[in-house]
Design a protein around this motif. Structure first.
Motif, PDB file in Angstrom:
ATOM      1  N   ILE A  11      42.724  27.716   1.138  1.00  0.00           N
ATOM      2  CA  ILE A  11      42.280  27.756  -0.262  1.00  0.00           C
ATOM      3  C   ILE A  11      43.435  27.481  -1.227  1.00  0.00           C
ATOM      4  N   ASN A  12      43.040  27.079  -2.413  1.00  0.00           N
ATOM      5  CA  ASN A  12      43.938  27.051  -3.560  1.00  0.00           C
ATOM      6  C   ASN A  12      43.438  28.145  -4.483  1.00  0.00           C
ATOM      7  N   ARG A  13      44.131  29.264  -4.506  1.00  0.00           N
ATOM      8  CA  ARG A  13      43.682  30.434  -5.282  1.00  0.00           C
ATOM      9  C   ARG A  13      43.783  30.219  -6.783  1.00  0.00           C
ATOM     10  N   ASN A  19      35.458  26.187  -5.988  1.00  0.00           N
ATOM     11  CA  ASN A  19      36.187  24.936  -5.746  1.00  0.00           C
ATOM     12  C   ASN A  19      37.490  25.164  -4.984  1.00  0.00           C
ATOM     13  N   ALA A  20      37.692  26.370  -4.458  1.00  0.00           N
ATOM     14  CA  ALA A  20      38.990  26.752  -3.909  1.00  0.00           C
ATOM     15  C   ALA A  20      39.286  26.178  -2.528  1.00  0.00           C
ATOM     16  N   LEU A  21      38.278  25.855  -1.729  1.00  0.00           N
ATOM     17  CA  LEU A  21      38.554  25.303  -0.398  1.00  0.00           C
ATOM     18  C   LEU A  21      39.208  23.932  -0.536  1.00  0.00           C
ATOM     19  N   VAL A  22      40.383  23.768   0.057  1.00  0.00           N
ATOM     20  CA  VAL A  22      41.040  22.467  -0.006  1.00  0.00           C
ATOM     21  C   VAL A  22      40.585  21.568   1.141  1.00  0.00           C
ATOM     22  N   LEU A  23      40.047  22.160   2.180  1.00  0.00           N
ATOM     23  CA  LEU A  23      39.439  21.455   3.306  1.00  0.00           C
ATOM     24  C   LEU A  23      38.244  22.282   3.764  1.00  0.00           C
ATOM     25  N   PRO A  24      37.244  21.654   4.358  1.00  0.00           N
ATOM     26  CA  PRO A  24      36.116  22.444   4.868  1.00  0.00           C
ATOM     27  C   PRO A  24      36.573  23.419   5.954  1.00  0.00           C
ATOM     28  N   PHE A  76      46.204  19.694   2.896  1.00  0.00           N
ATOM     29  CA  PHE A  76      46.852  20.850   3.523  1.00  0.00           C
ATOM     30  C   PHE A  76      47.958  21.386   2.623  1.00  0.00           C
ATOM     31  N   SER A  77      48.719  20.501   2.023  1.00  0.00           N
ATOM     32  CA  SER A  77      49.820  20.936   1.158  1.00  0.00           C
ATOM     33  C   SER A  77      49.324  21.595  -0.125  1.00  0.00           C
ATOM     34  N   GLN A  78      48.077  21.346  -0.513  1.00  0.00           N
ATOM     35  CA  GLN A  78      47.516  21.956  -1.715  1.00  0.00           C
ATOM     36  C   GLN A  78      47.068  23.399  -1.489  1.00  0.00           C
ATOM     37  N   ALA A  79      47.000  23.823  -0.238  1.00  0.00           N
ATOM     38  CA  ALA A  79      46.571  25.199   0.052  1.00  0.00           C
ATOM     39  C   ALA A  79      47.657  26.177  -0.383  1.00  0.00           C
ATOM     40  N   THR A  80      47.261  27.162  -1.161  1.00  0.00           N
ATOM     41  CA  THR A  80      48.185  28.241  -1.515  1.00  0.00           C
ATOM     42  C   THR A  80      48.129  29.339  -0.462  1.00  0.00           C
ATOM     43  N   LEU A  83      43.629  31.840   4.945  1.00  0.00           N
ATOM     44  CA  LEU A  83      42.947  33.115   5.116  1.00  0.00           C
ATOM     45  C   LEU A  83      42.121  33.088   6.395  1.00  0.00           C
ATOM     46  N   MET A  84      42.291  34.109   7.209  1.00  0.00           N
ATOM     47  CA  MET A  84      41.415  34.250   8.347  1.00  0.00           C
ATOM     48  C   MET A  84      40.007  34.452   7.787  1.00  0.00           C
ATOM     49  N   TYR A  85      38.994  34.133   8.582  1.00  0.00           N
ATOM     50  CA  TYR A  85      37.641  34.093   8.046  1.00  0.00           C
ATOM     51  C   TYR A  85      37.161  35.412   7.429  1.00  0.00           C
ATOM     52  N   PRO A  86      37.393  36.587   8.034  1.00  0.00           N
ATOM     53  CA  PRO A  86      36.970  37.814   7.339  1.00  0.00           C
ATOM     54  C   PRO A  86      37.668  37.974   5.989  1.00  0.00           C
ATOM     55  N   GLN A  87      38.953  37.626   5.953  1.00  0.00           N
ATOM     56  CA  GLN A  87      39.715  37.816   4.721  1.00  0.00           C
ATOM     57  C   GLN A  87      39.347  36.773   3.655  1.00  0.00           C
ATOM     58  N   TYR A  88      38.820  35.640   4.085  1.00  0.00           N
ATOM     59  CA  TYR A  88      38.286  34.673   3.125  1.00  0.00           C
ATOM     60  C   TYR A  88      37.115  35.299   2.369  1.00  0.00           C
ATOM     61  N   TRP A  89      36.229  35.968   3.103  1.00  0.00           N
ATOM     62  CA  TRP A  89      35.088  36.621   2.463  1.00  0.00           C
ATOM     63  C   TRP A  89      35.542  37.797   1.590  1.00  0.00           C
ATOM     64  N   ILE A  90      36.560  38.517   2.045  1.00  0.00           N
ATOM     65  CA  ILE A  90      37.127  39.590   1.223  1.00  0.00           C
ATOM     66  C   ILE A  90      37.590  39.009  -0.109  1.00  0.00           C
ATOM     67  N   TRP A  91      38.299  37.897  -0.042  1.00  0.00           N
ATOM     68  CA  TRP A  91      38.806  37.256  -1.258  1.00  0.00           C
ATOM     69  C   TRP A  91      37.657  36.817  -2.161  1.00  0.00           C
ATOM     70  N   LEU A  92      36.618  36.215  -1.578  1.00  0.00           N
ATOM     71  CA  LEU A  92      35.476  35.793  -2.396  1.00  0.00           C
ATOM     72  C   LEU A  92      34.793  36.982  -3.056  1.00  0.00           C
ATOM     73  N   PHE A  93      34.661  38.091  -2.331  1.00  0.00           N
ATOM     74  CA  PHE A  93      33.966  39.261  -2.855  1.00  0.00           C
ATOM     75  C   PHE A  93      34.792  40.048  -3.863  1.00  0.00           C
ATOM     76  N   THR A  94      36.113  40.108  -3.645  1.00  0.00           N
ATOM     77  CA  THR A  94      36.935  41.006  -4.461  1.00  0.00           C
ATOM     78  C   THR A  94      38.095  40.336  -5.195  1.00  0.00           C
ATOM     79  N   GLY A  95      38.521  39.180  -4.735  1.00  0.00           N
ATOM     80  CA  GLY A  95      39.712  38.542  -5.276  1.00  0.00           C
ATOM     81  C   GLY A  95      40.994  38.994  -4.584  1.00  0.00           C
ATOM     82  N   HIS A  96      40.877  39.882  -3.600  1.00  0.00           N
ATOM     83  CA  HIS A  96      42.031  40.426  -2.878  1.00  0.00           C
ATOM     84  C   HIS A  96      42.461  39.471  -1.764  1.00  0.00           C
ATOM     85  N   LEU A  97      43.766  39.221  -1.669  1.00  0.00           N
ATOM     86  CA  LEU A  97      44.322  38.354  -0.623  1.00  0.00           C
ATOM     87  C   LEU A  97      45.050  39.196   0.407  1.00  0.00           C
ATOM     88  N   SER A  98      44.748  38.965   1.679  1.00  0.00           N
ATOM     89  CA  SER A  98      45.432  39.684   2.751  1.00  0.00           C
ATOM     90  C   SER A  98      45.270  38.937   4.065  1.00  0.00           C
TER      91      SER A  98
END
Length: 169
Positions: A11-13, A19-24, A76-80, A83-98
């Motif tokens: 993602i690009n946070r 629009n954050a996914l830089v690649l599928p 790939f270089s645009q990704a900030t 995120l592992m898949y569970p943490q991707y959903w965490i980020w979408l739900f809360t904005g938290h990155l881990s």
């Protein structure tokens, strides 16, 4: 949140989440990842480091990342963040990155078991700075974003925890 392993979101946070996914997000059963990544074996850590066997298709997440970096270097270089898949959903739900160890360590080639840190592959791919800080599965990552909680009919104080890889759950 728990999901299957060997899956990550790049993602690009700094843009809106939709629009954050830089690649599928790749399907780890996509066989072209394996057949089109012959150079991967040169950078892949030894089994002794990761305890991760070489698996077909994209079942080694490190191979997916290598394939994406080789085939889509600009995106790939645009990704900030990676995120592992569970943490991707965490980020979408809360904005938290881990990051979280059970997802990083499940046949990904990304985790050095003995050193308890990201593996040499992450250095070879030059993407260590894209992995957020490691937090335990039970880490409270905050509450669901207000607008999402309302849309889903969740209580405003619905807490979300960091999550883990499904077979480790």
């Amino acid at each position: 949140i728990t999901t299957h392993g060997a899956t990550a979101a790049l993602i690009n946070r700094n843009v809106e989440p939709e629009n954050a996914l830089v690649l599928p997000v790749l399907d780890y059963e996509y066989e072209k990842i394996f057949t089109d990544s012959t150079g991967y074996d040169a950078v892949r850590p030894d089994f002794k480091q990761t305890c991760s066997p070489s698996l077909p298709a994209g079942l080694n997440l490190g191979r997916q990342l290598y394939w994406q970096q080789q085939n889509f270097p600009e995106q790939f270089s645009q990704a900030t963040d990676i995120l592992m898949y569970p943490q991707y959903w965490i980020w979408l739900f809360t904005g938290h990155l881990s990051s979280e160890i059970t997802s990083l360590g499940c046949h990904t080639d990304l985790w050095d078991i003995e050193q308890n840190q990201l593996s040499s592959l992450v250095d070879a791919l030059d993407c260590k700075n894209k992995f957020p800080a490691l937090e335990p599965a039970w880490q409270n990552c905050g509450v669901v974003k207000a607008e999402l909680a309302a849309e889903l009919g969740l209580p405003a104080d619905c807490a979300v925890f960091n999550g883990l890889h499904d077979s480790n759950a």
